[in-house]
Design an enzyme around this catalytic site. Structure first.
Site, PDB file in Angstrom:
ATOM      1  N   HIS A  63       8.228   6.644  -8.525  1.00 50.85           N
ATOM      2  CA  HIS A  63       7.777   7.956  -8.057  1.00 50.85           C
ATOM      3  C   HIS A  63       8.924   8.668  -7.346  1.00 50.85           C
ATOM      4  CE1 HIS A  63       7.359   5.483  -4.489  1.00 50.85           C
ATOM      5  NE2 HIS A  63       7.161   6.547  -3.742  1.00 50.85           N
ATOM      6  N   HIS A  65       9.671   9.921  -4.322  1.00 53.77           N
ATOM      7  CA  HIS A  65       9.978   9.994  -2.900  1.00 53.77           C
ATOM      8  C   HIS A  65      11.433   9.536  -2.778  1.00 53.77           C
ATOM      9  CE1 HIS A  65       5.577   9.926  -1.272  1.00 53.77           C
ATOM     10  NE2 HIS A  65       6.095  11.150  -1.246  1.00 53.77           N
ATOM     11  N   ASP A  67      13.179   7.563  -0.933  1.00 51.71           N
ATOM     12  CA  ASP A  67      13.582   6.156  -0.795  1.00 51.71           C
ATOM     13  C   ASP A  67      13.535   5.404  -2.123  1.00 51.71           C
ATOM     14  OD1 ASP A  67      10.790   6.551  -0.487  1.00 51.71           O
ATOM     15  OD2 ASP A  67      10.523   4.620   0.493  1.00 51.71           O
ATOM     16  N   HIS A  68      12.980   6.029  -3.158  1.00 53.01           N
ATOM     17  CA  HIS A  68      12.891   5.397  -4.476  1.00 53.01           C
ATOM     18  C   HIS A  68      13.737   6.094  -5.535  1.00 53.01           C
ATOM     19  CE1 HIS A  68       9.407   2.844  -3.300  1.00 53.01           C
ATOM     20  NE2 HIS A  68       9.337   3.778  -2.379  1.00 53.01           N
ATOM     21  N   HIS A 141      -1.002   6.817  -4.983  1.00 52.20           N
ATOM     22  CA  HIS A 141      -0.072   7.200  -3.917  1.00 52.20           C
ATOM     23  C   HIS A 141      -0.178   8.719  -3.774  1.00 52.20           C
ATOM     24  CE1 HIS A 141       3.219   6.145  -1.281  1.00 52.20           C
ATOM     25  NE2 HIS A 141       4.097   6.901  -1.897  1.00 52.20           N
ATOM     26  N   ASP A 204       4.988   2.658  -5.069  1.00 54.93           N
ATOM     27  CA  ASP A 204       4.199   2.539  -3.856  1.00 54.93           C
ATOM     28  C   ASP A 204       2.743   2.827  -4.209  1.00 54.93           C
ATOM     29  OD1 ASP A 204       6.694   2.416  -2.653  1.00 54.93           O
ATOM     30  OD2 ASP A 204       6.424   4.167  -1.411  1.00 54.93           O
TER      31      ASP A 204
HETATM   32 ZN   LIG Z   1       8.477   4.146  -0.658  1.00 55.33          ZN
END
Ligand SMILES: [Zn+2]
Length: 301
Positions: A63, A65, A67-68, A141, A204
């Site tokens: 996804h 976001h 951090d990914h 999510h 997530d």
């Molecule tokens: Zn995450």
């Protein structure tokens, strides 16, 4: 020698810490490399872990976001800088195409590598190779998120004693394998199923059908456990799992090696994740992920 292992590049959710980089996970599967969820700093973590751009064949993003996915910009440019000689395929939620476009073309560079965009719009099979089938399943999510899994096809292992008992030898073995039957002897009488290996990547998400479907029968499951069990309300609200929930999923799915990761910076003692996973009843092999560790896919049973 075929190598099947996970190389952990980063294990932090949301913000990196002094000891944990943003997410990043390389799966080596025979000759191929699949890079999952490259967060910021992944290029440098690859260097530290001994992973080259040439090792990559697929980019799989659950996804959009940061951090990914913020590492996509650097990793894609590095693939081009190093003139990786083979094509690269990128999988990511189709609904995030505009984010992928921006990350792919965030700054100027010379494109030298064929990068194929293969966005994921629904559950199903993304690719089939002789070594695996790659599948995606929708997760739950706040932004659309897909988990991935690799399933190696089952094959049959010939049993020499049974072959001998039926007097089958030499080229007849191949004939029997191809035809499924030879002179009244069926293939299943002289062979057994050699189960293919399975790897699942879940992140997530809060608990949902997709989590269970991805984890089903996995030899190695990499799963987020952002929160500890006492914060289950927060976890559900923000679309995440706790250590205990991840362990319950793994137990129900018959997972052999469970890798917990994507930890919130609010917790300082990683051993609590392990304790809660054990308290939840998981008895298989268990790893609380650290940056730069390598986890082999468990040997076939
Ligand atoms: Zn995450």
């Amino acid at each position: 020698m075929s190598v099947r292992e996970l190389v952990v590049l980063g294990t932090a959710s949301q913000v990196p810490t002094r000891h944990r980089n943003h997410n990043g996970y390389l799966l080596r599967w025979d000759g191929e490399g699949l890079l999952f969820d490259p967060g910021e700093g992944t290029q440098r973590q690859m260097l530290r872990a001994g992973v080259a751009a040439h090792d990559l064949n697929r980019l799989c993003v659950t996804h959009f976001h940061g951090d990914h996915s913020l590492g996509l910009a650097g990793v894609i440019q590095r693939i081009n800088l190093d003139r990786v000689p083979h094509p690269i395929t990128a999988h990511y939620p189709a609904s995030g195409q505009r984010f992928f476009d921006r990350l792919r073309y965030s700054t100027a560079y010379r494109e030298t590598v064929r990068l194929t965009e293969h966005p994921v719009a629904a559950d199903g099979v993304l690719a089939t190779t002789p070594a695996y089938t790659l599948e995606a399943r929708l997760l739950s999510h706040p932004v659309e998120s897909f988990g991935y899994r690799l399933v190696e096809p089952d094959t049959r292992r010939m049993l020499p004693d049974r072959l001998a008992a039926h007097g089958i030898a030499g080229p007849d073995v191949g004939r029997l394998q191809r035809a499924g039957e030879l002179g009244g002897v069926r293939l299943d009488e002289v062979s057994e199923v050699r189960r293919g290996q399975r790897f699942a990547f879940v992140m997530d998400t809060r608990l949902c059908d997709g989590v269970h479907a991805l984890a089903d029968g996995a030899d190695l499951l990499v799963i987020e456990s952002t929160f500890l069990d006492e914060d289950v309300r927060l976890a559900t609200e923000h679309g995440h799992l706790t250590a205990g929930q991840a362990a319950e999923v793994a137990t129900a799915a018959g997972v052999r090696h469970l890798v917990l990761t994507h930890f919130s910076q609010r917790y300082s003692d990683p051993s609590v994740f392990e304790r809660q996973a054990r308290d939840a009843g998981f008895t298989g092999e268990l790893t609380v992920a650290r940056d730069l560790m390598r986890v082999p896919v468990p040997k076939r049973r």
